[in-house]
Design a protein around this motif. Structure first.
Motif, PDB file in Angstrom:
ATOM      1  N   GLY A  75      -0.033  11.971   2.723  1.00  0.00           N
ATOM      2  CA  GLY A  75       0.101  11.661   3.876  1.00  0.00           C
ATOM      3  C   GLY A  75      -0.749  12.935   4.877  1.00  0.00           C
ATOM      4  N   HIS A 127       7.359  15.476  -0.205  1.00  0.00           N
ATOM      5  CA  HIS A 127       6.516  16.428   0.374  1.00  0.00           C
ATOM      6  C   HIS A 127       7.129  17.928   0.013  1.00  0.00           C
ATOM      7  CE1 HIS A 127      10.128  15.258   2.796  1.00  0.00           C
ATOM      8  NE2 HIS A 127      10.233  16.501   3.090  1.00  0.00           N
ATOM      9  N   ILE A 131       4.987  12.453  13.743  1.00  0.00           N
ATOM     10  CA  ILE A 131       3.919  12.790  12.942  1.00  0.00           C
ATOM     11  C   ILE A 131       3.056  11.550  12.784  1.00  0.00           C
ATOM     12  CG2 ILE A 131       4.688  14.854  11.855  1.00  0.00           C
ATOM     13  CD1 ILE A 131       5.684  13.510   9.541  1.00  0.00           C
ATOM     14  N   TRP A 149      -1.621  18.170   6.718  1.00  0.00           N
ATOM     15  CA  TRP A 149      -0.849  18.796   8.211  1.00  0.00           C
ATOM     16  C   TRP A 149       0.517  18.035   8.168  1.00  0.00           C
ATOM     17  CZ3 TRP A 149       0.874  15.781  11.998  1.00  0.00           C
ATOM     18  CH2 TRP A 149       0.288  14.218  11.996  1.00  0.00           C
ATOM     19  N   ARG A 150       0.839  16.914   7.642  1.00  0.00           N
ATOM     20  CA  ARG A 150       2.137  16.361   7.916  1.00  0.00           C
ATOM     21  C   ARG A 150       2.951  17.079   6.948  1.00  0.00           C
ATOM     22  NH1 ARG A 150      -0.784  11.233   8.179  1.00  0.00           N
ATOM     23  NH2 ARG A 150      -0.405  10.362  10.425  1.00  0.00           N
ATOM     24  N   LYS A 151       2.585  17.211   5.759  1.00  0.00           N
ATOM     25  CA  LYS A 151       3.487  17.956   4.580  1.00  0.00           C
ATOM     26  C   LYS A 151       3.818  19.288   5.080  1.00  0.00           C
ATOM     27  CE  LYS A 151       3.350  19.432  -0.124  1.00  0.00           C
ATOM     28  NZ  LYS A 151       2.789  19.194  -1.552  1.00  0.00           N
ATOM     29  N   TRP A 197       3.928  19.944   8.551  1.00  0.00           N
ATOM     30  CA  TRP A 197       4.973  20.048   9.566  1.00  0.00           C
ATOM     31  C   TRP A 197       6.311  19.376   9.003  1.00  0.00           C
ATOM     32  CZ3 TRP A 197       8.454  16.698  11.597  1.00  0.00           C
ATOM     33  CH2 TRP A 197       8.883  16.673  12.801  1.00  0.00           C
ATOM     34  N   LEU A 198       6.527  18.612   7.973  1.00  0.00           N
ATOM     35  CA  LEU A 198       7.527  18.128   7.379  1.00  0.00           C
ATOM     36  C   LEU A 198       8.710  19.344   6.962  1.00  0.00           C
ATOM     37  CD1 LEU A 198       6.615  14.947   5.626  1.00  0.00           C
ATOM     38  CD2 LEU A 198       8.174  15.176   7.845  1.00  0.00           C
ATOM     39  N   PHE A 212       2.397   6.409   6.064  1.00  0.00           N
ATOM     40  CA  PHE A 212       1.640   6.720   7.256  1.00  0.00           C
ATOM     41  C   PHE A 212       0.448   5.727   7.513  1.00  0.00           C
ATOM     42  CE2 PHE A 212       3.882  10.600   5.519  1.00  0.00           C
ATOM     43  CZ  PHE A 212       4.610  10.945   6.396  1.00  0.00           C
TER      44      PHE A 212
END
Length: 170
Positions: free
Chosen positions: A147, A133, A12, A150-152, A154-155, A29
């Motif tokens: 971050g 997250h 990510i 979209w990263r949250k 994804w995680l 990030f």
């Protein structure tokens, strides 16, 4: 004590990892620093990694491959007593699970501090390892992640996949 900095290419994006001695002091990030866009090619990955950073990178690799659910490395970040309480409680949220900001404020014993909890959560500088997250809105919406959302997403999907066999959460 000298601060060491190195970079890690994650699924990510690039993470900046800082250490002081045997302790990780930040996992950030790179491309979301206060609106600054950085040229990822200009960053030299794994440059001058300290032993603490090497352990962190190894454990991050295991996390991203689905092999690690709990981190076992020394970390510390500077903050108020209230922030430290919030960050400590974040570490009690199980892998693959989420709680709301209201639930987090209940867990620290102060439901009236929900906004302050959100602010402390947002000031967490040890991303992923201190799992901010995993905190979502009371209605189940993804809100507030330094971050980028979209990263949250994804995680959370990554953890759900390895914890529950779920392919898509949101």
């Amino acid at each position: 004590m000298e601060t060491c900095t190195s970079y890690y290419q994650s699924p990510i994006g690039i993470l900046e990892i800082r250490s002081e001695g045997d302790t990780i002091t930040a996992i950030l990030f790179v491309n979301s620093w206060k609106g600054t866009k950085l040229d990822e090619a200009a960053i030299q990955l794994n440059q001058s990694a300290s032993p603490a950073i090497k352990i962190c990178m190894e454990q991050l690799g295991e996390y991203f491959s689905g092999e690690r659910k709990v981190f076992s490395l020394a970390f510390s970040q500077t903050g108020t007593d209230f922030q430290q309480t919030v960050w400590k409680e974040l570490c009690n949220i199980s892998y693959g699970r989420t709680i709301s900001y209201l639930e987090l404020s209940k867990r620290i014993g102060n439901t009236k501090a929900i906004r302050a909890v959100g602010t402390a959560n947002g000031n967490n500088s040890i991303s992923i390892v201190v799992p901010c997250h995993r905190v979502i809105g009371s209605n189940g919406d993804l809100i507030g992640y330094g971050g980028d959302l979209w990263r949250k997403k994804w995680l959370l999907a990554h953890e759900a996949k390895f914890e529950n066999g779920v392919q898509q959460l949101f």
